[in-house]
Design a protein around this motif. Structure first.
Motif, short mmCIF file in Angstrom:
data_model
loop_
_atom_site.label_atom_id
_atom_site.label_comp_id
_atom_site.label_asym_id
_atom_site.label_seq_id
_atom_site.Cartn_x
_atom_site.Cartn_y
_atom_site.Cartn_z
N ILE A 27 0.84 -1.20 0.00
CA ILE A 27 0.00 0.00 0.00
C ILE A 27 0.88 1.25 0.00
N GLY A 28 1.95 1.22 0.80
CA GLY A 28 2.88 2.35 0.85
C GLY A 28 3.60 2.56 -0.46
N MET A 29 4.03 1.47 -1.11
CA MET A 29 4.67 1.59 -2.41
C MET A 29 3.71 2.20 -3.43
N CYS A 30 2.48 1.74 -3.42
CA CYS A 30 1.48 2.25 -4.37
C CYS A 30 1.19 3.73 -4.11
N ALA A 31 1.21 4.14 -2.83
CA ALA A 31 1.02 5.56 -2.51
C ALA A 31 2.15 6.39 -3.10
N GLY A 32 3.38 5.84 -3.07
CA GLY A 32 4.52 6.54 -3.67
C GLY A 32 4.41 6.66 -5.17
N PHE A 33 3.83 5.65 -5.83
CA PHE A 33 3.62 5.72 -7.28
C PHE A 33 2.47 6.67 -7.62
N PHE A 34 1.48 6.71 -6.74
CA PHE A 34 0.26 7.50 -6.96
C PHE A 34 0.51 9.00 -6.80
N LEU A 35 1.23 9.39 -5.74
CA LEU A 35 1.32 10.80 -5.34
C LEU A 35 1.87 11.74 -6.41
N PRO A 36 3.07 11.49 -6.96
CA PRO A 36 3.61 12.50 -7.87
C PRO A 36 2.75 12.73 -9.12
N LEU A 37 2.12 11.66 -9.63
CA LEU A 37 1.25 11.84 -10.80
C LEU A 37 -0.06 12.51 -10.42
N ALA A 38 -0.53 12.27 -9.18
CA ALA A 38 -1.77 12.90 -8.73
C ALA A 38 -1.61 14.40 -8.58
N VAL A 39 -0.40 14.85 -8.33
CA VAL A 39 -0.14 16.28 -8.15
C VAL A 39 -0.04 17.02 -9.48
N TYR A 40 0.23 16.31 -10.57
CA TYR A 40 0.44 16.97 -11.86
C TYR A 40 -0.76 17.79 -12.32
N GLY A 41 -1.95 17.21 -12.29
CA GLY A 41 -3.14 17.92 -12.76
C GLY A 41 -3.40 19.18 -11.96
N PRO A 42 -3.61 19.08 -10.64
CA PRO A 42 -3.87 20.29 -9.85
C PRO A 42 -2.67 21.23 -9.82
N GLY A 43 -1.44 20.67 -9.87
CA GLY A 43 -0.26 21.53 -9.86
C GLY A 43 -0.17 22.39 -11.10
N ALA A 44 -0.37 21.77 -12.27
CA ALA A 44 -0.34 22.51 -13.53
C ALA A 44 -1.48 23.52 -13.58
N ALA A 45 -2.66 23.13 -13.09
CA ALA A 45 -3.80 24.04 -13.08
C ALA A 45 -3.53 25.25 -12.19
N ALA A 46 -2.92 25.00 -11.01
CA ALA A 46 -2.61 26.10 -10.09
C ALA A 46 -1.60 27.06 -10.70
N ILE A 47 -0.55 26.52 -11.32
CA ILE A 47 0.48 27.36 -11.93
C ILE A 47 -0.12 28.18 -13.07
N MET A 48 -0.95 27.57 -13.89
CA MET A 48 -1.56 28.29 -15.00
C MET A 48 -2.50 29.39 -14.52
N SER A 49 -3.21 29.17 -13.43
CA SER A 49 -4.14 30.19 -12.93
C SER A 49 -3.40 31.38 -12.33
N MET A 50 -2.17 31.15 -11.84
CA MET A 50 -1.39 32.22 -11.22
C MET A 50 -0.47 32.94 -12.22
N ALA A 51 -0.15 32.27 -13.33
CA ALA A 51 0.80 32.83 -14.29
C ALA A 51 0.12 33.81 -15.23
N PRO A 52 0.74 34.94 -15.54
CA PRO A 52 0.20 35.85 -16.57
C PRO A 52 0.07 35.12 -17.90
N GLN A 53 -0.94 35.46 -18.67
CA GLN A 53 -1.23 34.73 -19.91
C GLN A 53 -0.05 34.73 -20.87
#
Length: 424
Positions: free
Chosen positions: A316-342
């Motif tokens: 379960i811990g190994m799977c959490a490690g595989f899950f986390l970095p990819l799970a952050v990509y969508g919201p991370g990219a969305a957050a950066i795009m919303s804060m960045a000037p066009q």
């Protein structure tokens, strides 16, 4: 620009291109024994090919290609990138020496650096903030799918036809994709100055000033980089499992690959979809959601380092490690795009990719290896376990920066509202 009227079709096309990019990128890993033998490479030369060559080229060129995407047609920039990396993938199949392979892979990385900055900015334009995280998550699903498909392709088609033929075919497929993509028009020459990027040096300096002056944006990027330390630790996972947890080397490689493919893909999809749904209910938006993701996965990732391999909690811990970095990509990219000037969205994401490659993947991997060697010489009983726990803690510290980003974002919105109210 009729094609912009079908955002879902654009997303599907970009996902396919992203998938192809990561197949090409990881094919060297899938054929590593054959390529090392045929080109008479040392382990140091092979490590240089898959490490330094890629990081130096991809990291630096991501920011440069980002400035081009902010200034010119993003579809043409992507098409040029696909054409470059595909031609050089084809050239990789023809390489007869270490030096020739270095040149070919350097330009494969340079071409692939054009895709993500331009694609992320394009998706940010086509999808509203309420759907942006989902679109980004689906796009970044190309990473785990590409890794898995590269090994599957190497073990099936490659086993029959050889690594050179496989590279030739991938190169031809990429060229075939690039040509129609180049025909899609996106005339940005008529955009207002505030909507179009500046030449490289001026744009790069403007991005550094923007990131330095926007605390919320800076904190999100730092957190995003720290999460990628998970990938640096993955480089040593197999050594850790075999040398310090007593697992079988032959069986664990396949198991890790399968789990990474399944839970990485699941993370990309769920992170994007859930991020859009949950972020609207959190005061800090996507930044708060990412902090929450890290906090949920943190105890599972740490438990994996302590429990026996027979425990369900270990997997379960190994799977959490595989899950986390990819799970952050969508919201991370969305957050950066919303804060960045066009006018600097592509360049800012290129800067983010540069930071990830230099600090998390290049320096992070080297430091982990050096620290492990130090503890081995010192006679530590489980040197890699201690180093990987420290890496996990640094990864988990990203939650603090995401929380700081959420706090700074709330303050910025409050100040903006205060400035608007007197005008009413």
């Amino acid at each position: 620009m009729f094609w912009k009227k079908s955002p879902s079709a654009v997303l599907a096309s970009l996902l396919v291109i992203h998938l192809l990019a990561h197949i090409d990128r990881n094919m060297l890993l899938g054929f590593s024994p054959q390529i090392i033998k045929d080109l008479a490479l040392s382990n140091t030369q092979y490590g240089f090919l898959v490490g330094a060559v890629w990081v130096l080229s991809f990291g630096v060129m991501a920011m440069f290609m980002g400035t081009l995407a902010d200034r010119f047609s993003r579809t043409r920039v992507i098409a040029a990138g696909v054409l470059i990396w595909s031609a050089c993938t084809l050239a990789s199949g023809h390489a007869q020496s270490f030096e020739q392979m270095v040149v070919a892979r350097f330009f494969v990385a340079s071409g692939e650096a054009a895709l993500v900055p331009a694609a992320v900015a394009l998706l940010a334009e086509l999808f509203s903030e309420k759907r942006r995280g989902t679109a980004m998550g689906l796009f970044f699903m190309g990473i785990p799918m590409g890794v898995g498909c590269s090994f599957l392709l190497a073990g099936s088609f490659g086993a029959t036809h050889g690594w050179r033929t496989t590279f030739y075919v991938l190169g031809i497929v990429g060229v075939a994709v690039a040509l129609p993509l180049a025909l899609l028009k996106e005339d940005r020459s008529q955009l207002a100055p505030q909507e179009r990027g500046a030449p490289f040096v001026a744009q790069a300096l403007a991005v550094l000033r923007t990131v330095g002056g926007n605390r919320a944006l800076g904190f999100v990027i730092v957190g995003f980089v720290l999460v990628h330390l998970v990938f640096a630790s993955f480089s040593f996972s197999q050594l850790w499992l075999v040398n310090e947890r007593g697992m079988n080397a032959a069986g664990i490689a396949t198991r890790i690959g399968a789990l990474q493919l399944v839970f990485g893909t699941l993370g990309a999809v769920m992170g994007g979809v859930m991020g859009d749904r949950v972020a609207s209910k959190l005061r800090g938006g996507h930044a708060s959601f990412m902090a929450l993701l890290v906090v949920i996965c943190a105890p599972l990732m740490l438990a994996c380092r302590f429990v026996p391999v027979s425990s369900p909690l270990f997997y379960i811990g190994m799977c959490a490690g595989f899950f986390l970095p990819l799970a952050v990509y969508g919201p991370g990219a969305a957050a950066i795009m919303s804060m960045a000037p066009q006018k600097m969205r592509s360049t800012i994401f290129g800067f983010t990719m540069l930071s990830i490659n230099v600090f998390a993947l290049a320096i992070g991997t080297v430091v982990i290896g050096m620290a492990a060697d130090h503890f081995i010489k010192a006679g530590a009983t489980a040197p890699l376990t201690g180093v990987l726990i420290a890496t996990d803690v640094l990864t988990i510290s990203s939650a603090l920066f995401f929380a700081l980003a959420a706090r700074a974002s709330r303050r910025q919105r409050a100040l903006a509202l205060q400035n608007i109210q007197p005008a009413r």
